[in-house]
Design a protein around this motif. Sequence first.
Motif, PDB file in Angstrom:
ATOM      1  N   ALA A 120     -29.909 -63.936  40.000  1.00 19.61           N
ATOM      2  CA  ALA A 120     -29.679 -65.360  40.230  1.00 19.61           C
ATOM      3  C   ALA A 120     -30.491 -66.220  39.256  1.00 19.61           C
ATOM      4  O   ALA A 120     -30.040 -67.299  38.845  1.00 19.61           O
ATOM      5  CB  ALA A 120     -30.026 -65.724  41.674  1.00 19.61           C
ATOM      6  N   ILE A 123     -28.885 -67.444  35.971  1.00 21.71           N
ATOM      7  CA  ILE A 123     -27.902 -68.537  35.963  1.00 21.71           C
ATOM      8  C   ILE A 123     -28.599 -69.813  35.526  1.00 21.71           C
ATOM      9  O   ILE A 123     -29.548 -70.271  36.167  1.00 21.71           O
ATOM     10  CB  ILE A 123     -27.277 -68.719  37.367  1.00 21.71           C
ATOM     11  CG1 ILE A 123     -26.578 -67.424  37.804  1.00 21.71           C
ATOM     12  CG2 ILE A 123     -26.292 -69.883  37.369  1.00 21.71           C
ATOM     13  CD1 ILE A 123     -26.071 -67.447  39.229  1.00 21.71           C
ATOM     14  N   TRP A 126     -26.464 -74.593  37.903  1.00 26.20           N
ATOM     15  CA  TRP A 126     -25.871 -74.448  39.240  1.00 26.20           C
ATOM     16  C   TRP A 126     -24.958 -75.640  39.502  1.00 26.20           C
ATOM     17  O   TRP A 126     -25.388 -76.782  39.524  1.00 26.20           O
ATOM     18  CB  TRP A 126     -26.960 -74.377  40.293  1.00 26.20           C
ATOM     19  CG  TRP A 126     -27.697 -73.081  40.290  1.00 26.20           C
ATOM     20  CD1 TRP A 126     -28.838 -72.780  39.610  1.00 26.20           C
ATOM     21  CD2 TRP A 126     -27.320 -71.887  40.986  1.00 26.20           C
ATOM     22  NE1 TRP A 126     -29.195 -71.478  39.831  1.00 26.20           N
ATOM     23  CE2 TRP A 126     -28.291 -70.898  40.678  1.00 26.20           C
ATOM     24  CE3 TRP A 126     -26.267 -71.548  41.837  1.00 26.20           C
ATOM     25  CZ2 TRP A 126     -28.226 -69.604  41.197  1.00 26.20           C
ATOM     26  CZ3 TRP A 126     -26.211 -70.268  42.354  1.00 26.20           C
ATOM     27  CH2 TRP A 126     -27.180 -69.302  42.036  1.00 26.20           C
ATOM     28  N   ARG A 127     -23.677 -75.351  39.679  1.00 25.60           N
ATOM     29  CA  ARG A 127     -22.673 -76.364  39.971  1.00 25.60           C
ATOM     30  C   ARG A 127     -21.888 -75.939  41.204  1.00 25.60           C
ATOM     31  O   ARG A 127     -22.006 -74.797  41.655  1.00 25.60           O
ATOM     32  CB  ARG A 127     -21.739 -76.539  38.763  1.00 25.60           C
ATOM     33  CG  ARG A 127     -22.472 -77.076  37.526  1.00 25.60           C
ATOM     34  CD  ARG A 127     -21.571 -77.093  36.318  1.00 25.60           C
ATOM     35  NE  ARG A 127     -22.250 -77.673  35.153  1.00 25.60           N
ATOM     36  CZ  ARG A 127     -21.747 -77.682  33.932  1.00 25.60           C
ATOM     37  NH1 ARG A 127     -20.575 -77.115  33.700  1.00 25.60           N
ATOM     38  NH2 ARG A 127     -22.423 -78.246  32.943  1.00 25.60           N
ATOM     39  N   THR A 130     -20.088 -72.715  40.716  1.00 21.06           N
ATOM     40  CA  THR A 130     -20.996 -71.567  40.662  1.00 21.06           C
ATOM     41  C   THR A 130     -21.343 -71.096  42.072  1.00 21.06           C
ATOM     42  O   THR A 130     -21.303 -69.903  42.370  1.00 21.06           O
ATOM     43  CB  THR A 130     -22.288 -71.948  39.917  1.00 21.06           C
ATOM     44  OG1 THR A 130     -21.959 -72.601  38.692  1.00 21.06           O
ATOM     45  CG2 THR A 130     -23.117 -70.709  39.618  1.00 21.06           C
ATOM     46  N   ILE A 131     -21.680 -72.070  42.934  1.00 17.70           N
ATOM     47  CA  ILE A 131     -22.044 -71.736  44.315  1.00 17.70           C
ATOM     48  C   ILE A 131     -20.838 -71.139  45.049  1.00 17.70           C
ATOM     49  O   ILE A 131     -20.966 -70.166  45.803  1.00 17.70           O
ATOM     50  CB  ILE A 131     -22.558 -72.987  45.047  1.00 17.70           C
ATOM     51  CG1 ILE A 131     -23.844 -73.493  44.373  1.00 17.70           C
ATOM     52  CG2 ILE A 131     -22.806 -72.698  46.523  1.00 17.70           C
ATOM     53  CD1 ILE A 131     -24.330 -74.829  44.879  1.00 17.70           C
ATOM     54  N   ASN A 229     -22.271 -68.070  33.232  1.00 17.76           N
ATOM     55  CA  ASN A 229     -22.872 -68.515  34.495  1.00 17.76           C
ATOM     56  C   ASN A 229     -21.992 -68.183  35.692  1.00 17.76           C
ATOM     57  O   ASN A 229     -22.489 -67.750  36.738  1.00 17.76           O
ATOM     58  CB  ASN A 229     -23.139 -70.027  34.463  1.00 17.76           C
ATOM     59  CG  ASN A 229     -24.435 -70.357  33.733  1.00 17.76           C
ATOM     60  OD1 ASN A 229     -25.366 -69.561  33.704  1.00 17.76           O
ATOM     61  ND2 ASN A 229     -24.490 -71.532  33.130  1.00 17.76           N
ATOM     62  N   ALA A 233     -22.784 -65.629  38.751  1.00 18.98           N
ATOM     63  CA  ALA A 233     -22.719 -66.073  40.142  1.00 18.98           C
ATOM     64  C   ALA A 233     -21.944 -65.062  40.992  1.00 18.98           C
ATOM     65  O   ALA A 233     -22.358 -64.720  42.108  1.00 18.98           O
ATOM     66  CB  ALA A 233     -22.062 -67.445  40.223  1.00 18.98           C
TER      67      ALA A 233
END
Length: 307
Positions: A120, A123, A126-127, A130-131, A229, A233
């Motif tokens: 993690a 990465i 974080w967008r 991505t989540i 990324n 994820a």
Amino acid sequence: MGKRTLKEYFVVGLKGVAMGAADVVPGVSGGTIAFISGIYEELIDSISKVNLKTLKLLKEEGFLSMWGALNGNFLLSLVIGIALSIISLARVIKHLLENQPILIWSFFFGLVLASIIYVAKQITKWRPGTIFLLVAGALAAYFITTLTPQDANPSYPYVFLSGALAICAMILPGISGSFILLLLGMYKPVLDAINDKNVVLLITLISGAVVGLLSFSRILKWLFDHYQNLTLAVLTGFILGSLNKIWPWKEVLESEIINGKTKILKEKSILPGSYEGDPQILWALLLALAGFMFIILLEKLAVKKNN
């Protein structure tokens, strides 16, 4: 990929040994070990170069040019380590899984838990997307761990297909190739083939694995090149979801007796206090901590080397 010394190739071989040991255990991925030991992207890139263009170099410029283009020394060191590990540790790990399941699962649980943090951290942005992919990957992996293993009467085409599917899982962090073999009903036949030296079955399995590996590695390389990324994820989610499979304390829901031995068909994760028998909590915690700290140590050594 700079030129390595003999000592550095020996270290690559040791990483292969660790990957092989992980791949023998249904629930732990050799791809996870490759990732946390810092060779994952190089591995995928090297495998994806096994194609007609590279083979053409053999004809036009000779073996050494082709070998260099393939990053052959790296791949050979890794494969030797994996093979030696699987051949030598298959019987030992099978014994431990049968006789000390809580302890061996605890060690791997700590190892994989630390791996989630490590992957993690790679990465960079974080967008929402991505989540979402992390959660989707976790749910998909969790669902796979709840499936009931099948029985198989392995024909050679089925063995070939099993090898292709298992190797795709094996190079994904979090998705265990050996667990895929378990789901397909091929885990015990493969372990028996290793112990009994059934060369024909093993060659068929390896042939399927080679075809699957060469195909899937190209997809992974493209994903890392264009959507790093997002790919990370999904991989983080895969590892997170796989924790259910390697949770040390289980309750057996379905089983059957075959040749005087109990075969578990379905089980679920439970709390240590609900476990029937000695939960071995102290040793389990110590081994989980050992697995966790092993990954942290690997990460710090990698950072120190890069600096």
